[in-house]
Design a protein around this motif. Sequence first.
Motif, mmCIF file in Angstrom:
data_model
loop_
_atom_site.group_PDB
_atom_site.id
_atom_site.type_symbol
_atom_site.label_atom_id
_atom_site.label_comp_id
_atom_site.label_asym_id
_atom_site.label_seq_id
_atom_site.Cartn_x
_atom_site.Cartn_y
_atom_site.Cartn_z
ATOM 1 N N GLU A 14 16.395 -3.648 5.111
ATOM 2 C CA GLU A 14 15.989 -3.244 3.764
ATOM 3 C C GLU A 14 14.476 -3.389 3.574
ATOM 4 N N VAL A 15 13.907 -4.416 4.194
ATOM 5 C CA VAL A 15 12.446 -4.577 4.164
ATOM 6 C C VAL A 15 11.802 -3.336 4.778
ATOM 7 N N GLU A 16 12.271 -2.942 5.950
ATOM 8 C CA GLU A 16 11.711 -1.780 6.661
ATOM 9 C C GLU A 16 11.853 -0.502 5.837
ATOM 10 N N ARG A 17 12.984 -0.343 5.155
ATOM 11 C CA ARG A 17 13.208 0.859 4.345
ATOM 12 C C ARG A 17 12.173 0.969 3.224
ATOM 13 N N SER A 18 11.796 -0.161 2.637
ATOM 14 C CA SER A 18 10.853 -0.158 1.511
ATOM 15 C C SER A 18 9.410 -0.381 1.933
ATOM 16 N N LEU A 19 9.173 -0.572 3.225
ATOM 17 C CA LEU A 19 7.823 -0.887 3.692
ATOM 18 C C LEU A 19 6.787 0.186 3.365
ATOM 19 N N PRO A 20 7.077 1.487 3.519
ATOM 20 C CA PRO A 20 6.049 2.485 3.169
ATOM 21 C C PRO A 20 5.604 2.383 1.700
ATOM 22 N N ALA A 21 6.542 2.154 0.785
ATOM 23 C CA ALA A 21 6.181 2.013 -0.632
ATOM 24 C C ALA A 21 5.387 0.728 -0.851
ATOM 25 N N HIS A 22 5.752 -0.337 -0.143
ATOM 26 C CA HIS A 22 5.011 -1.606 -0.258
ATOM 27 C C HIS A 22 3.584 -1.434 0.253
ATOM 28 N N ILE A 23 3.407 -0.691 1.331
ATOM 29 C CA ILE A 23 2.060 -0.450 1.872
ATOM 30 C C ILE A 23 1.226 0.354 0.885
ATOM 31 N N ARG A 24 1.817 1.331 0.205
ATOM 32 C CA ARG A 24 1.079 2.079 -0.823
ATOM 33 C C ARG A 24 0.662 1.145 -1.961
ATOM 34 N N TYR A 25 1.557 0.240 -2.339
ATOM 35 C CA TYR A 25 1.241 -0.774 -3.356
ATOM 36 C C TYR A 25 0.042 -1.615 -2.908
ATOM 37 N N LEU A 26 0.082 -2.093 -1.662
ATOM 38 C CA LEU A 26 -1.051 -2.875 -1.143
ATOM 39 C C LEU A 26 -2.340 -2.063 -1.198
ATOM 40 N N GLU A 65 4.454 -4.691 -9.898
ATOM 41 C CA GLU A 65 4.338 -3.336 -9.367
ATOM 42 C C GLU A 65 4.774 -3.211 -7.912
ATOM 43 N N ASP A 66 5.057 -4.332 -7.259
ATOM 44 C CA ASP A 66 5.442 -4.297 -5.850
ATOM 45 C C ASP A 66 6.888 -3.836 -5.704
ATOM 46 N N PRO A 67 7.126 -2.783 -4.924
ATOM 47 C CA PRO A 67 8.503 -2.349 -4.684
ATOM 48 C C PRO A 67 9.380 -3.459 -4.091
ATOM 49 N N GLY A 72 14.139 -6.375 -5.485
ATOM 50 C CA GLY A 72 14.751 -7.656 -5.157
ATOM 51 C C GLY A 72 14.750 -7.976 -3.677
ATOM 52 N N ILE A 73 13.799 -7.417 -2.950
ATOM 53 C CA ILE A 73 13.707 -7.642 -1.507
ATOM 54 C C ILE A 73 12.985 -8.950 -1.199
ATOM 55 N N ALA A 74 12.015 -9.305 -2.047
ATOM 56 C CA ALA A 74 11.237 -10.526 -1.819
ATOM 57 C C ALA A 74 11.079 -11.298 -3.119
ATOM 58 N N GLN A 75 11.097 -12.606 -2.985
ATOM 59 C CA GLN A 75 10.742 -13.486 -4.090
ATOM 60 C C GLN A 75 9.276 -13.861 -3.931
ATOM 61 N N TYR A 76 8.607 -14.019 -5.051
ATOM 62 C CA TYR A 76 7.194 -14.393 -5.065
ATOM 63 C C TYR A 76 7.030 -15.833 -5.532
ATOM 64 N N THR A 77 6.155 -16.558 -4.871
ATOM 65 C CA THR A 77 5.662 -17.842 -5.345
ATOM 66 C C THR A 77 4.151 -17.703 -5.477
ATOM 67 N N PHE A 78 3.604 -18.173 -6.585
ATOM 68 C CA PHE A 78 2.160 -18.125 -6.808
ATOM 69 C C PHE A 78 1.559 -19.504 -6.579
ATOM 70 N N ILE A 79 0.435 -19.520 -5.898
ATOM 71 C CA ILE A 79 -0.360 -20.735 -5.762
ATOM 72 C C ILE A 79 -1.748 -20.387 -6.285
ATOM 73 N N GLU A 80 -2.132 -20.986 -7.407
ATOM 74 C CA GLU A 80 -3.458 -20.742 -7.977
ATOM 75 C C GLU A 80 -4.422 -21.778 -7.409
ATOM 76 N N PHE A 81 -5.617 -21.309 -7.055
ATOM 77 C CA PHE A 81 -6.628 -22.249 -6.587
ATOM 78 C C PHE A 81 -8.021 -21.730 -6.931
ATOM 79 N N SER A 82 -8.965 -22.646 -6.929
ATOM 80 C CA SER A 82 -10.370 -22.322 -7.202
ATOM 81 C C SER A 82 -11.168 -22.582 -5.939
ATOM 82 N N PRO A 83 -11.627 -21.523 -5.265
ATOM 83 C CA PRO A 83 -12.406 -21.712 -4.041
ATOM 84 C C PRO A 83 -13.699 -22.475 -4.341
ATOM 85 N N THR A 84 -13.937 -23.523 -3.595
ATOM 86 C CA THR A 84 -15.160 -24.305 -3.770
ATOM 87 C C THR A 84 -16.034 -24.293 -2.521
#
Length: 96
Positions: A14-26, A65-67, A72-84
């Motif tokens: 399923e990842v492979e099937r949606s990969l072209p749309a994900h690449i366009r998103y990127l 906006e990510d396909p 429902g192919i991937a779950q997202y976790t966010f890590i916020e940071f401040s580059p120093t």
Amino acid sequence: MFLFDLTYVKPLEEVERSLPAHIRYLDTWYAKGKFLCSGRKNPRTGGIILCNCADRAEAEHIRDEDPFFQEGIAQYTFIEFSPTKMLKGFQSLLIS
């Protein structure tokens, strides 16, 4: 700045099937200057995106906006940071 940590929750077929749309998103978000780098995890259980966004609301908008997220192919976790500390020239890529 946010690190997007994607974890696949569906089979690689399923990842492979949606990969072209994900690449366009990127490509869209690279063109807007929001994504700085991205790639697959090793082993292939998901991916990582370094996103130059101002706050969590913007991060969530971009994620939405990510396909992979929409389908429902991937779950997202966010890590916020401040580059120093960073490589010379990297600061020119960051939002002020």
